[in-house]
Design a protein around this motif. Structure first.
Motif, PDB file in Angstrom:
ATOM      1  N   VAL A 350     -31.632  -2.203  -1.627  1.00 35.54           N
ATOM      2  CA  VAL A 350     -31.424  -2.036  -3.069  1.00 35.54           C
ATOM      3  C   VAL A 350     -31.615  -3.374  -3.771  1.00 35.54           C
ATOM      4  O   VAL A 350     -31.126  -4.405  -3.296  1.00 35.54           O
ATOM      5  N   MET A 351     -32.309  -3.343  -4.906  1.00 38.48           N
ATOM      6  CA  MET A 351     -32.436  -4.527  -5.747  1.00 38.48           C
ATOM      7  C   MET A 351     -31.540  -4.357  -6.964  1.00 38.48           C
ATOM      8  O   MET A 351     -31.647  -3.365  -7.697  1.00 38.48           O
ATOM      9  N   MET A 352     -30.645  -5.328  -7.165  1.00 38.06           N
ATOM     10  CA  MET A 352     -29.717  -5.323  -8.298  1.00 38.06           C
ATOM     11  C   MET A 352     -29.849  -6.632  -9.064  1.00 38.06           C
ATOM     12  O   MET A 352     -30.476  -7.576  -8.587  1.00 38.06           O
ATOM     13  N   ALA A 353     -29.251  -6.688 -10.225  1.00 40.51           N
ATOM     14  CA  ALA A 353     -29.260  -7.915 -11.016  1.00 40.51           C
ATOM     15  C   ALA A 353     -27.880  -8.565 -10.945  1.00 40.51           C
ATOM     16  O   ALA A 353     -26.882  -7.933 -11.329  1.00 40.51           O
ATOM     17  N   PRO A 354     -27.782  -9.805 -10.472  1.00 39.44           N
ATOM     18  CA  PRO A 354     -26.480 -10.485 -10.478  1.00 39.44           C
ATOM     19  C   PRO A 354     -25.960 -10.599 -11.909  1.00 39.44           C
ATOM     20  O   PRO A 354     -26.691 -10.990 -12.817  1.00 39.44           O
ATOM     21  N   ALA A 355     -24.709 -10.260 -12.108  1.00 37.56           N
ATOM     22  CA  ALA A 355     -24.161 -10.256 -13.471  1.00 37.56           C
ATOM     23  C   ALA A 355     -23.969 -11.657 -14.034  1.00 37.56           C
ATOM     24  O   ALA A 355     -23.797 -11.808 -15.248  1.00 37.56           O
ATOM     25  N   THR A 356     -24.008 -12.677 -13.197  1.00 30.82           N
ATOM     26  CA  THR A 356     -23.837 -14.047 -13.695  1.00 30.82           C
ATOM     27  C   THR A 356     -24.836 -14.374 -14.799  1.00 30.82           C
ATOM     28  O   THR A 356     -24.526 -15.110 -15.733  1.00 30.82           O
ATOM     29  N   GLY A 357     -26.032 -13.820 -14.698  1.00 33.64           N
ATOM     30  CA  GLY A 357     -27.055 -14.097 -15.697  1.00 33.64           C
ATOM     31  C   GLY A 357     -26.832 -13.416 -17.024  1.00 33.64           C
ATOM     32  O   GLY A 357     -27.538 -13.697 -17.993  1.00 33.64           O
ATOM     33  N   PHE A 358     -25.840 -12.523 -17.085  1.00 30.81           N
ATOM     34  CA  PHE A 358     -25.515 -11.831 -18.332  1.00 30.81           C
ATOM     35  C   PHE A 358     -24.315 -12.462 -19.036  1.00 30.81           C
ATOM     36  O   PHE A 358     -23.829 -11.929 -20.033  1.00 30.81           O
ATOM     37  N   TYR A 359     -23.848 -13.558 -18.481  1.00 36.14           N
ATOM     38  CA  TYR A 359     -22.764 -14.328 -19.088  1.00 36.14           C
ATOM     39  C   TYR A 359     -23.298 -15.691 -19.499  1.00 36.14           C
ATOM     40  O   TYR A 359     -24.258 -16.204 -18.920  1.00 36.14           O
ATOM     41  N   SER A 360     -22.631 -16.303 -20.467  1.00 36.90           N
ATOM     42  CA  SER A 360     -22.913 -17.683 -20.830  1.00 36.90           C
ATOM     43  C   SER A 360     -21.814 -18.612 -20.311  1.00 36.90           C
ATOM     44  O   SER A 360     -22.054 -19.791 -20.082  1.00 36.90           O
ATOM     45  N   SER A 361     -20.607 -18.066 -20.129  1.00 39.75           N
ATOM     46  CA  SER A 361     -19.497 -18.864 -19.610  1.00 39.75           C
ATOM     47  C   SER A 361     -19.714 -19.168 -18.134  1.00 39.75           C
ATOM     48  O   SER A 361     -19.928 -18.244 -17.336  1.00 39.75           O
ATOM     49  N   PRO A 362     -19.664 -20.441 -17.745  1.00 39.32           N
ATOM     50  CA  PRO A 362     -19.882 -20.810 -16.342  1.00 39.32           C
ATOM     51  C   PRO A 362     -18.880 -20.114 -15.423  1.00 39.32           C
ATOM     52  O   PRO A 362     -17.680 -20.056 -15.710  1.00 39.32           O
ATOM     53  N   GLY A 363     -19.385 -19.554 -14.336  1.00 40.09           N
ATOM     54  CA  GLY A 363     -18.515 -18.929 -13.336  1.00 40.09           C
ATOM     55  C   GLY A 363     -18.191 -17.480 -13.594  1.00 40.09           C
ATOM     56  O   GLY A 363     -17.685 -16.790 -12.692  1.00 40.09           O
ATOM     57  N   ALA A 364     -18.451 -16.975 -14.799  1.00 41.07           N
ATOM     58  CA  ALA A 364     -18.115 -15.588 -15.112  1.00 41.07           C
ATOM     59  C   ALA A 364     -19.082 -14.639 -14.414  1.00 41.07           C
ATOM     60  O   ALA A 364     -20.258 -14.931 -14.249  1.00 41.07           O
ATOM     61  N   GLY A 365     -18.571 -13.494 -13.998  1.00 33.85           N
ATOM     62  CA  GLY A 365     -19.394 -12.473 -13.372  1.00 33.85           C
ATOM     63  C   GLY A 365     -19.797 -12.769 -11.939  1.00 33.85           C
ATOM     64  O   GLY A 365     -20.717 -12.134 -11.412  1.00 33.85           O
ATOM     65  N   ALA A 366     -19.097 -13.686 -11.285  1.00 32.11           N
ATOM     66  CA  ALA A 366     -19.517 -14.127  -9.948  1.00 32.11           C
ATOM     67  C   ALA A 366     -19.464 -13.018  -8.912  1.00 32.11           C
ATOM     68  O   ALA A 366     -20.189 -13.069  -7.905  1.00 32.11           O
ATOM     69  N   ASN A 367     -18.598 -12.011  -9.125  1.00 30.07           N
ATOM     70  CA  ASN A 367     -18.523 -10.902  -8.167  1.00 30.07           C
ATOM     71  C   ASN A 367     -18.942  -9.572  -8.810  1.00 30.07           C
ATOM     72  O   ASN A 367     -18.499  -8.505  -8.393  1.00 30.07           O
ATOM     73  N   GLU A 368     -19.808  -9.651  -9.820  1.00 27.72           N
ATOM     74  CA  GLU A 368     -20.269  -8.459 -10.518  1.00 27.72           C
ATOM     75  C   GLU A 368     -21.790  -8.335 -10.456  1.00 27.72           C
ATOM     76  O   GLU A 368     -22.508  -9.342 -10.399  1.00 27.72           O
ATOM     77  N   VAL A 369     -22.274  -7.095 -10.483  1.00 21.96           N
ATOM     78  CA  VAL A 369     -23.706  -6.833 -10.544  1.00 21.96           C
ATOM     79  C   VAL A 369     -23.977  -5.805 -11.635  1.00 21.96           C
ATOM     80  O   VAL A 369     -23.113  -4.978 -11.953  1.00 21.96           O
ATOM     81  N   ARG A 370     -25.171  -5.885 -12.212  1.00 24.84           N
ATOM     82  CA  ARG A 370     -25.614  -4.831 -13.126  1.00 24.84           C
ATOM     83  C   ARG A 370     -26.592  -3.930 -12.397  1.00 24.84           C
ATOM     84  O   ARG A 370     -27.471  -4.401 -11.664  1.00 24.84           O
ATOM     85  N   MET A 371     -26.413  -2.619 -12.615  1.00 21.41           N
ATOM     86  CA  MET A 371     -27.333  -1.635 -12.065  1.00 21.41           C
ATOM     87  C   MET A 371     -27.803  -0.710 -13.173  1.00 21.41           C
ATOM     88  O   MET A 371     -27.012  -0.317 -14.048  1.00 21.41           O
ATOM     89  N   ALA A 372     -29.080  -0.359 -13.136  1.00 17.77           N
ATOM     90  CA  ALA A 372     -29.667   0.561 -14.109  1.00 17.77           C
ATOM     91  C   ALA A 372     -29.881   1.912 -13.436  1.00 17.77           C
ATOM     92  O   ALA A 372     -30.549   1.977 -12.393  1.00 17.77           O
TER      93      ALA A 372
END
Length: 399
Positions: A350-372
């Motif tokens: 599976v290819m997912m998008a790391p959620a870190t790239g959807f945040y501007s705050s450093p370190g946010a979303g480190a254990n989250e992924v976006r799925m379409a």
């Protein structure tokens, strides 16, 4: 050797596309890759759009007006006024995709160093557009625990300075799928009027609202006409991402006249795309009803499967076709790359998008992924089987 610009060096890579080389390598190795990383629907484009292109008959493929053809803008007025926007063709600038609508809005309304507040996580390319236009993103965290609801207005006020000029919302939201309520928009209206701010509304997913919920635009709010800029696209609504056709809408005449200068600088939007876009407005309601039903089923398949996995949490989104899920992993970027580079389940991954790239705050979303959830239900189920197995095998699992 001449040096690359600082702007180029600071331009962020897309979290949606940056892992593509690893996906390509996985495919070259014979793996089946389920693409949940990008909002490219597999829903068929309306037949009317395709027929309009097939039936084109012109002798010269000419420039169009910089603001878009009058015939297309008139058709757009039909579409938007059916939704209660109460606009005229003079309120519209046709753009090359929704992306150009966003950059023209930023360049028209904001100066270098001006600040724009955006609830995060947000559409990753806002960071890139801000870099291009030399403006500063001031993020306000929303949280997965309450489904990524709009942060309290007090949180917005904490970061407002004399440099703050605008707020950007994406509704329904990409990447979270959260659908803002009328109450939340009224609160933003009061804030914008209090501090004399623009309210940019990215409405790419307007048609995709589920469970009987209602979409509300800032264009529906009284007394905000000079503050609102809508940024829109045909990409998702008509499953026509490759058309690269969007528009900027505002009742603020100064924004239109200034934005037109930027539109003139890039000459014009495409003729063929506008012909197709004009036909798209006549797409029957039944098309959207069927699409909404399909996406609702896909959402339910994905969200139910995720929440059955050990240590995974995914809120149920009210719109768009994305989810952000919290996974029991040490690092989303490492995990998403590992799934492509080192993992295989029945020769699939599976290819997912790391959620870190959807945040501007450093370190946010480190254990989250976006799925379409843009694949059919059968493929989504198989993708979730792969993910569940991947989470069991991942060396950096935290639970």
């Amino acid at each position: 050797m001449p040096k690359i610009s600082q702007k180029g060096l600071h331009m962020p890579a897309s979290p949606i596309r940056k892992l593509t080389p690893f996906a390509d390598k996985a495919k070259a190795d014979g793996k089946k890759v389920y693409h949940l990383n990008i909002g490219q629907p597999d829903i068929e484009t309306p037949e009317g759009m395709l027929n309009a292109i097939k039936n084109i008959d012109f002798k010269v493929w000419a420039y169009t007006p910089s603001e878009g053809t009058l015939s297309y803008r008139k058709k757009l007025v039909e579409y938007y006024n059916k939704l209660g926007y109460n606009i005229t063709p003079d309120n519209i600038i046709v753009t090359t995709g929704g992306s150009e609508a966003i950059t023209i809005a930023m360049m028209t309304c904001l100066d270098q160093g001006d600040e724009v507040i955006i609830p995060e996580p947000f559409y990753a390319n806002y960071n890139g557009f801000a870099n291009q236009t030399d403006i500063v993103v001031k993020p306000i965290l929303s949280y997965i625990d309450n489904g990524f609801a709009l942060p309290p207005i007090a949180e917005f006020e904490k970061v407002i300075t004399e440099k703050t000029k605008a707020i950007i919302i994406c509704n329904p939201n990409n990447p979270t799928g959260y659908l803002y309520s009328r109450e939340e928009l009224e609160a933003l209206k009061a804030l914008c009027l209090k501090y004399d701010l623009y309210l940019f509304s990215d409405e790419a997913y307007r048609e995709f609202c589920y469970d009987g919920r209602t979409f509300v635009s800032p264009m529906h709010l009284d007394g905000l006409d000079d503050n609102v800029v809508v940024m829109d696209t045909v990409s998702k609504r008509y499953s026509a991402c490759g058309a690269r056709l969007g528009c900027l809408i505002t009742k603020n005449k100064e924004i239109i006249s200034t934005g037109l200068k930027f539109a003139q600088a890039r000459l014009s939007p495409g003729m063929v795309e506008q012909i197709a876009g004009e036909a798209a407005v006549d797409t029957p309601d039944e098309y959207f009803e069927a699409v909404s039903k399909e996406y609702t089923e896909r959402r339910d398949t994905l969200v139910n499967a995720l929440n059955q996995m050990d240590g995974v949490y995914c809120p149920n989104p009210g719109g768009a076709f994305y989810v952000v899920a919290k996974l029991p992993i040490d690092n989303a970027d490492k995990f998403c790359q590992w799934m492509l580079e080192s993992f295989s389940h029945d020769n699939q991954t599976v290819m997912m998008a790391p959620a870190t790239g959807f945040y501007s705050s450093p370190g946010a979303g480190a254990n989250e992924v976006r799925m379409a959830y843009v694949l059919n239900n059968n493929d989504l189920s198989k993708a979730m089987e792969c993910l569940a197995e991947g989470l069991k095998q991942y060396p950096g699992r935290t639970l």
